[in-house]
Design a protein around this motif. Structure first.
Motif, PDB file in Angstrom:
ATOM      1  N   LEU A   1       0.833  -1.191   0.000  1.00  0.00           N
ATOM      2  CA  LEU A   1       0.000   0.000   0.000  1.00  0.00           C
ATOM      3  C   LEU A   1       0.872   1.247   0.000  1.00  0.00           C
ATOM      4  N   HIS A   2       0.629   2.133  -0.959  1.00  0.00           N
ATOM      5  CA  HIS A   2       1.295   3.426  -1.038  1.00  0.00           C
ATOM      6  C   HIS A   2       0.307   4.483  -0.542  1.00  0.00           C
ATOM      7  N   MET A   3       0.686   5.216   0.511  1.00  0.00           N
ATOM      8  CA  MET A   3      -0.213   6.166   1.152  1.00  0.00           C
ATOM      9  C   MET A   3       0.230   7.592   0.843  1.00  0.00           C
ATOM     10  N   LEU A   4      -0.612   8.330   0.138  1.00  0.00           N
ATOM     11  CA  LEU A   4      -0.265   9.660  -0.352  1.00  0.00           C
ATOM     12  C   LEU A   4      -1.020  10.735   0.428  1.00  0.00           C
TER      13      LEU A   4
ATOM     14  N   THR B   1      -1.728  -4.310  -5.182  1.00  0.00           N
ATOM     15  CA  THR B   1      -1.138  -2.988  -4.967  1.00  0.00           C
ATOM     16  C   THR B   1      -2.254  -1.989  -4.721  1.00  0.00           C
ATOM     17  N   GLY B   2      -2.116  -1.145  -3.716  1.00  0.00           N
ATOM     18  CA  GLY B   2      -3.144  -0.160  -3.417  1.00  0.00           C
ATOM     19  C   GLY B   2      -2.572   1.229  -3.243  1.00  0.00           C
ATOM     20  N   ILE B   3      -3.415   2.221  -3.531  1.00  0.00           N
ATOM     21  CA  ILE B   3      -3.103   3.631  -3.287  1.00  0.00           C
ATOM     22  C   ILE B   3      -4.117   4.156  -2.271  1.00  0.00           C
ATOM     23  N   PHE B   4      -3.635   4.768  -1.196  1.00  0.00           N
ATOM     24  CA  PHE B   4      -4.510   5.420  -0.232  1.00  0.00           C
ATOM     25  C   PHE B   4      -4.254   6.923  -0.293  1.00  0.00           C
ATOM     26  N   ILE B   5      -5.324   7.719  -0.315  1.00  0.00           N
ATOM     27  CA  ILE B   5      -5.197   9.172  -0.394  1.00  0.00           C
ATOM     28  C   ILE B   5      -5.762   9.795   0.881  1.00  0.00           C
TER      29      ILE B   5
END
Length: 295
Positions: free
Chosen positions: A6-9, A61-65
Motif C-alpha cells: 500500500l502506497h499512502m499519499l 497494490t493499493g493507493i490510499f489518499i
C-alpha cells in the motif's frame, strides 16, 4: 503469492498514524507514506506503483489518499483513476482525515435512529450541518443530500464559505444543498428549531448546541455529534449514546457511538481492498454503503 503493498499519499507534512495502523492491521504487508504530494505528482507516483508489478499482481497494490481536504482528495482520486491502464490497474481508497468514513458512520447512525425511533427516512428530512466547511461536515452534507435530505450547511463565520461549498456540491454531485449564516448563537438556534436533524461536526472541544437549545427545538428528531473532546459539541449527549431520548423528545447520538462504526468501516474497506480479486476505487459512497450494513 506477491506481497500486499500500500502506497499512502498525503498533501500534508505527515501521513496519519491512524490510517497507517488501520492498513497494517487489515493485512497489508508493506505500507509506505508519501507526504507533501501535489496533484501533479499523482500520475507519476501511480504509474510507478502500477508498472512495477506484473498484471497478475497489480490487484495486490493499493493507493490510499489522505490529507484534510475532501475536494483535494477527490481530485487526486480522479487523477489516479485517469492514470490507470489495463491490465495493470491497481486499487484506490480515499479517506482524508478519516472524514469519508466518519461522515458515512454519522449519517448511517442517524438513518438508523430515524427509522427505528421516528419511523422516518433521510429522504425529505430537514438537516442542518454545523461545522459544514470541515471535511466531515462537507462529506456528511453530500451523503445526506444524495439520499434525498434537505440539507443546510451552516457557516459559523458567515455564509460565504458554505455558499461556495453548496456550489461545489451541485457541480460535482448534481444535488442541491442550501447554506445559512450561523455566525452567532441566535442564528444557530434559529436553524436548529427549523430542522429535524442536527449534525455537529465542528472543532474538537467546542460546544455548538446547549441542552437548552435542544429542548427548544420542537421539530428536532435526531442530533449527532462527532466531537469526543470536552466540552462535547452537544450538551447532554453522551459519548456512547446511540439514540438516547433528550429533553423535548429528540434522540442523541454521541461521538464514540459514531466512532465505533467509523472504525469498523475504515478497517473493512482496507480489508476489502486487500482481498479483492479486482481493482477497486473507494470513496465516501462506498463507505456509506458499508456503514449502513454495520449499524
Amino acid at each position: 503469492m506477491a506481497k500486499l503493498i500500500l502506497h499512502m499519499l498525503s498533501p500534508l507534512k505527515h501521513m496519519s498514524p491512524f490510517d497507517v495502523n488501520m492498513a497494517l492491521d487489515a493485512g497489508y504487508d508493506s505500507v509506505t507514506p508519501y507526504t507533501n504530494v501535489t496533484l501533479e505528482e499523482i500520475e507519476p507516483l501511480v504509474q510507478d506503483a502500477m508498472f512495477s508489478r506484473s498484471p497478475r499482481d497489480a490487484v495486490r497494490t493499493g493507493i490510499f489518499i489522505g490529507g484534510k481536504d475532501a475536494i483535494q482528495a477527490l481530485d487526486m482520486v480522479e487523477r489516479a483513476k485517469k492514470t490507470l491502464l489495463k491490465p495493470f490497474e491497481i486499487s484506490i481508497f480515499a479517506d482524508p482525515a478519516g472524514s469519508f468514513t466518519t461522515a458515512a458512520a454519522m449519517v448511517a447512525c442517524v438513518e438508523k435512529v430515524l427509522k427505528e425511533k421516528k419511523q422516518r427516512s433521510l429522504s425529505g428530512t430537514k438537516i442542518v450541518v454545523y461545522g459544514a466547511t470541515g471535511v466531515v461536515g462537507f462529506s456528511s452534507s453530500v451523503i445526506a443530500a444524495l439520499e434525498g435530505a434537505h440539507v443546510t450547511l451552516a457557516g459559523y463565520n458567515g455564509p460565504e464559505r458554505v455558499e461556495k461549498a453548496t456550489h461545489e456540491i451541485r457541480k460535482r454531485f448534481g444535488v442541491e444543498t442550501y447554506f445559512a449564516d450561523a455566525s452567532d448563537h441566535e442564528k444557530v438556534l434559529d436553524l436548529l428549531v427549523n430542522s429535524e436533524v442536527a449534525l455537529c461536526a465542528g472543532k474538537a472541544g467546542v460546544q455548538i448546541l446547549s441542552a437548552e437549545d435542544i429542548s427548544k427545538a420542537k421539530n428536532l428528531l435526531v442530533s449527532a455529534d462527532v466531537n469526543a473532546v470536552p466540552p462535547l459539541g452537544i450538551e447532554g449527549v453522551g459519548l456512547h449514546d446511540d439514540g438516547k431520548e433528550l429533553p423535548g423528545g429528540s434522540c442523541g447520538i454521541g461521538a464514540l457511538a459514531i466512532g465505533n462504526v467509523k472504525y469498523q468501516t475504515e478497517f473493512r474497506l482496507f480489508k476489502k481492498m486487500a482481498t479483492s480479486d479486482t481493482p477497486l476505487a473507494i470513496d465516501f459512497r462506498d463507505a456509506f454503503k458499508l456503514a449502513r450494513e454495520l449499524v
